[in-house]
Design a protein around this motif. Structure first.
Motif, PDB file in Angstrom:
ATOM      1  N   MET A   1     -11.603  -4.927   7.695  1.00 21.54           N
ATOM      2  CA  MET A   1     -11.531  -5.148   9.120  1.00 21.54           C
ATOM      3  C   MET A   1     -12.715  -4.522   9.808  1.00 21.54           C
ATOM      4  O   MET A   1     -12.805  -3.335   9.869  1.00 21.54           O
ATOM      5  CB  MET A   1     -10.227  -4.618   9.701  1.00 21.54           C
ATOM      6  CG  MET A   1      -9.880  -3.154   9.539  1.00 21.54           C
ATOM      7  SD  MET A   1     -10.783  -1.797  10.227  1.00 21.54           S
ATOM      8  CE  MET A   1     -10.797  -1.918  11.918  1.00 21.54           C
ATOM      9  N   PRO A   2     -13.629  -5.297  10.245  1.00 21.44           N
ATOM     10  CA  PRO A   2     -14.608  -4.735  11.167  1.00 21.44           C
ATOM     11  C   PRO A   2     -14.270  -5.151  12.604  1.00 21.44           C
ATOM     12  O   PRO A   2     -13.856  -6.276  12.858  1.00 21.44           O
ATOM     13  CB  PRO A   2     -15.915  -5.374  10.722  1.00 21.44           C
ATOM     14  CG  PRO A   2     -15.512  -6.692  10.165  1.00 21.44           C
ATOM     15  CD  PRO A   2     -14.109  -6.528   9.630  1.00 21.44           C
ATOM     16  N   HIS A   3     -14.430  -4.196  13.486  1.00 20.08           N
ATOM     17  CA  HIS A   3     -14.366  -4.477  14.915  1.00 20.08           C
ATOM     18  C   HIS A   3     -15.807  -4.485  15.410  1.00 20.08           C
ATOM     19  O   HIS A   3     -16.525  -3.495  15.242  1.00 20.08           O
ATOM     20  CB  HIS A   3     -13.624  -3.364  15.667  1.00 20.08           C
ATOM     21  CG  HIS A   3     -12.160  -3.373  15.471  1.00 20.08           C
ATOM     22  ND1 HIS A   3     -11.321  -4.142  16.234  1.00 20.08           N
ATOM     23  CD2 HIS A   3     -11.381  -2.707  14.599  1.00 20.08           C
ATOM     24  CE1 HIS A   3     -10.069  -3.935  15.841  1.00 20.08           C
ATOM     25  NE2 HIS A   3     -10.093  -3.064  14.850  1.00 20.08           N
ATOM     26  N   PHE A   4     -16.222  -5.571  16.016  1.00 14.68           N
ATOM     27  CA  PHE A   4     -17.542  -5.663  16.634  1.00 14.68           C
ATOM     28  C   PHE A   4     -17.324  -5.619  18.136  1.00 14.68           C
ATOM     29  O   PHE A   4     -16.601  -6.449  18.683  1.00 14.68           O
ATOM     30  CB  PHE A   4     -18.230  -6.985  16.289  1.00 14.68           C
ATOM     31  CG  PHE A   4     -18.559  -7.141  14.841  1.00 14.68           C
ATOM     32  CD1 PHE A   4     -19.854  -6.927  14.388  1.00 14.68           C
ATOM     33  CD2 PHE A   4     -17.584  -7.498  13.926  1.00 14.68           C
ATOM     34  CE1 PHE A   4     -20.165  -7.076  13.043  1.00 14.68           C
ATOM     35  CE2 PHE A   4     -17.889  -7.647  12.585  1.00 14.68           C
ATOM     36  CZ  PHE A   4     -19.181  -7.440  12.144  1.00 14.68           C
ATOM     37  N   HIS A   5     -17.899  -4.629  18.786  1.00 14.87           N
ATOM     38  CA  HIS A   5     -17.805  -4.548  20.237  1.00 14.87           C
ATOM     39  C   HIS A   5     -19.217  -4.561  20.789  1.00 14.87           C
ATOM     40  O   HIS A   5     -20.044  -3.734  20.403  1.00 14.87           O
ATOM     41  CB  HIS A   5     -17.065  -3.290  20.682  1.00 14.87           C
ATOM     42  CG  HIS A   5     -16.793  -3.285  22.144  1.00 14.87           C
ATOM     43  ND1 HIS A   5     -16.060  -2.314  22.760  1.00 14.87           N
ATOM     44  CD2 HIS A   5     -17.149  -4.137  23.130  1.00 14.87           C
ATOM     45  CE1 HIS A   5     -15.985  -2.565  24.055  1.00 14.87           C
ATOM     46  NE2 HIS A   5     -16.650  -3.668  24.295  1.00 14.87           N
ATOM     47  N   ILE A   6     -19.454  -5.494  21.672  1.00 13.37           N
ATOM     48  CA  ILE A   6     -20.776  -5.652  22.274  1.00 13.37           C
ATOM     49  C   ILE A   6     -20.673  -5.285  23.742  1.00 13.37           C
ATOM     50  O   ILE A   6     -19.908  -5.893  24.490  1.00 13.37           O
ATOM     51  CB  ILE A   6     -21.278  -7.103  22.132  1.00 13.37           C
ATOM     52  CG1 ILE A   6     -21.308  -7.492  20.659  1.00 13.37           C
ATOM     53  CG2 ILE A   6     -22.639  -7.269  22.792  1.00 13.37           C
ATOM     54  CD1 ILE A   6     -21.439  -8.976  20.421  1.00 13.37           C
ATOM     55  N   ASP A   7     -21.407  -4.271  24.128  1.00  8.45           N
ATOM     56  CA  ASP A   7     -21.583  -3.953  25.543  1.00  8.45           C
ATOM     57  C   ASP A   7     -22.939  -4.490  25.944  1.00  8.45           C
ATOM     58  O   ASP A   7     -23.923  -4.334  25.192  1.00  8.45           O
ATOM     59  CB  ASP A   7     -21.563  -2.439  25.783  1.00  8.45           C
ATOM     60  CG  ASP A   7     -20.180  -1.836  25.651  1.00  8.45           C
ATOM     61  OD1 ASP A   7     -19.209  -2.474  26.106  1.00  8.45           O
ATOM     62  OD2 ASP A   7     -20.070  -0.730  25.100  1.00  8.45           O
ATOM     63  N   GLY A  39     -10.495 -10.382   8.899  1.00  7.88           N
ATOM     64  CA  GLY A  39     -10.568  -9.071   9.525  1.00  7.88           C
ATOM     65  C   GLY A  39     -11.567  -8.968  10.655  1.00  7.88           C
ATOM     66  O   GLY A  39     -11.566  -7.989  11.404  1.00  7.88           O
ATOM     67  N   ILE A  40     -12.426  -9.955  10.810  1.00  9.62           N
ATOM     68  CA  ILE A  40     -13.495  -9.868  11.812  1.00  9.62           C
ATOM     69  C   ILE A  40     -12.927 -10.064  13.217  1.00  9.62           C
ATOM     70  O   ILE A  40     -12.239 -11.038  13.492  1.00  9.62           O
ATOM     71  CB  ILE A  40     -14.597 -10.908  11.523  1.00  9.62           C
ATOM     72  CG1 ILE A  40     -15.292 -10.570  10.205  1.00  9.62           C
ATOM     73  CG2 ILE A  40     -15.597 -10.966  12.675  1.00  9.62           C
ATOM     74  CD1 ILE A  40     -16.310 -11.601   9.759  1.00  9.62           C
ATOM     75  N   ARG A  41     -13.242  -9.102  14.089  1.00  9.83           N
ATOM     76  CA  ARG A  41     -12.876  -9.179  15.506  1.00  9.83           C
ATOM     77  C   ARG A  41     -14.130  -8.878  16.310  1.00  9.83           C
ATOM     78  O   ARG A  41     -14.723  -7.822  16.146  1.00  9.83           O
ATOM     79  CB  ARG A  41     -11.807  -8.150  15.838  1.00  9.83           C
ATOM     80  CG  ARG A  41     -10.536  -8.301  15.052  1.00  9.83           C
ATOM     81  CD  ARG A  41      -9.699  -7.031  15.213  1.00  9.83           C
ATOM     82  NE  ARG A  41      -8.532  -7.055  14.373  1.00  9.83           N
ATOM     83  CZ  ARG A  41      -8.453  -6.455  13.188  1.00  9.83           C
ATOM     84  NH1 ARG A  41      -9.485  -5.789  12.712  1.00  9.83           N
ATOM     85  NH2 ARG A  41      -7.354  -6.509  12.489  1.00  9.83           N
ATOM     86  N   ILE A  42     -14.506  -9.800  17.170  1.00  9.27           N
ATOM     87  CA  ILE A  42     -15.718  -9.609  17.961  1.00  9.27           C
ATOM     88  C   ILE A  42     -15.359  -9.786  19.432  1.00  9.27           C
ATOM     89  O   ILE A  42     -14.707 -10.754  19.809  1.00  9.27           O
ATOM     90  CB  ILE A  42     -16.811 -10.630  17.579  1.00  9.27           C
ATOM     91  CG1 ILE A  42     -17.118 -10.549  16.088  1.00  9.27           C
ATOM     92  CG2 ILE A  42     -18.081 -10.377  18.400  1.00  9.27           C
ATOM     93  CD1 ILE A  42     -18.062 -11.623  15.588  1.00  9.27           C
ATOM     94  N   ARG A  43     -15.792  -8.842  20.234  1.00  6.90           N
ATOM     95  CA  ARG A  43     -15.586  -8.962  21.676  1.00  6.90           C
ATOM     96  C   ARG A  43     -16.842  -8.483  22.388  1.00  6.90           C
ATOM     97  O   ARG A  43     -17.582  -7.664  21.865  1.00  6.90           O
ATOM     98  CB  ARG A  43     -14.357  -8.198  22.134  1.00  6.90           C
ATOM     99  CG  ARG A  43     -14.428  -6.715  21.864  1.00  6.90           C
ATOM    100  CD  ARG A  43     -13.056  -6.070  22.103  1.00  6.90           C
ATOM    101  NE  ARG A  43     -13.051  -4.667  21.815  1.00  6.90           N
ATOM    102  CZ  ARG A  43     -12.850  -4.137  20.613  1.00  6.90           C
ATOM    103  NH1 ARG A  43     -12.690  -4.919  19.568  1.00  6.90           N
ATOM    104  NH2 ARG A  43     -12.828  -2.842  20.448  1.00  6.90           N
ATOM    105  N   ALA A  44     -17.043  -9.002  23.572  1.00 10.37           N
ATOM    106  CA  ALA A  44     -18.206  -8.620  24.361  1.00 10.37           C
ATOM    107  C   ALA A  44     -17.750  -8.267  25.772  1.00 10.37           C
ATOM    108  O   ALA A  44     -16.897  -8.943  26.347  1.00 10.37           O
ATOM    109  CB  ALA A  44     -19.215  -9.764  24.405  1.00 10.37           C
ATOM    110  N   THR A  45     -18.337  -7.214  26.293  1.00  7.48           N
ATOM    111  CA  THR A  45     -17.985  -6.735  27.622  1.00  7.48           C
ATOM    112  C   THR A  45     -19.249  -6.585  28.459  1.00  7.48           C
ATOM    113  O   THR A  45     -20.158  -5.847  28.072  1.00  7.48           O
ATOM    114  CB  THR A  45     -17.283  -5.360  27.533  1.00  7.48           C
ATOM    115  OG1 THR A  45     -16.151  -5.474  26.666  1.00  7.48           O
ATOM    116  CG2 THR A  45     -16.846  -4.881  28.895  1.00  7.48           C
ATOM    117  N   ALA A  46     -19.285  -7.286  29.572  1.00  6.33           N
ATOM    118  CA  ALA A  46     -20.408  -7.151  30.493  1.00  6.33           C
ATOM    119  C   ALA A  46     -20.240  -5.864  31.295  1.00  6.33           C
ATOM    120  O   ALA A  46     -19.149  -5.571  31.788  1.00  6.33           O
ATOM    121  CB  ALA A  46     -20.467  -8.335  31.445  1.00  6.33           C
TER     122      ALA A  46
END
Length: 130
Positions: A1-7, A39-46
């Motif tokens: 499980m990787p969590h990818f979080h993009i700010d 397991g891949i979770r990717i989210r992006a937050t402005a």
């Protein structure tokens, strides 16, 4: 499980297709062979508020944070970091060339004893659920 979080700085939305970047990152993560699809979770937050260097509002940033369960070798993590960063860098190349822009990525392990998980995703994926 990787969590990818993009700010990212909100001013990037006029320069980059953020939704397309998520696909690029997902595909690059899969290409490494290190992360299972389920397991891949990717989210992006402005980020509506940011300050970079001298405060010029034209400056922009995109920061990718990857959190994953421990257990992968240092070499596998290094290779994955390099591959995913190269894909993001290629996607952002025009922005880097034409404007003030900072791109960064960090990968770090999560202590599995302090991070319980539950998921039903695999049973909804086609094929063998990976």
């Amino acid at each position: 499980m990787p969590h990818f979080h993009i700010d990212y700085s909100a001013n990037l939305e006029e320069r980059l297709q953020i939704a397309d970047l998520l696909v690029v990152i997902r595909d690059a993560a899969m290409e490494t062979g290190v992360f299972p699809l389920a397991g891949i979770r990717i989210r992006a937050t402005a980020c509506d508020h940011w300050l970079i260097a001298d405060g010029n509002p034209d400056h922009a940033f995109l920061d990718i944070s990857i959190r994953l369960r421990a257990g992968r070798t240092p070499e596998a993590k290094k290779q994955a970091t390099q591959h995913i960063f190269a894909a993001a860098e290629a996607f952002c190349a025009e922005v880097m060339e034409t404007s003030s822009f900072m791109l960064s990525l960090e990968m770090r392990d999560i202590d599995p004893e302090l991070s319980p998980k539950a998921s039903s995703i695999r049973k909804y994926l086609p094929g063998d659920g990976k």
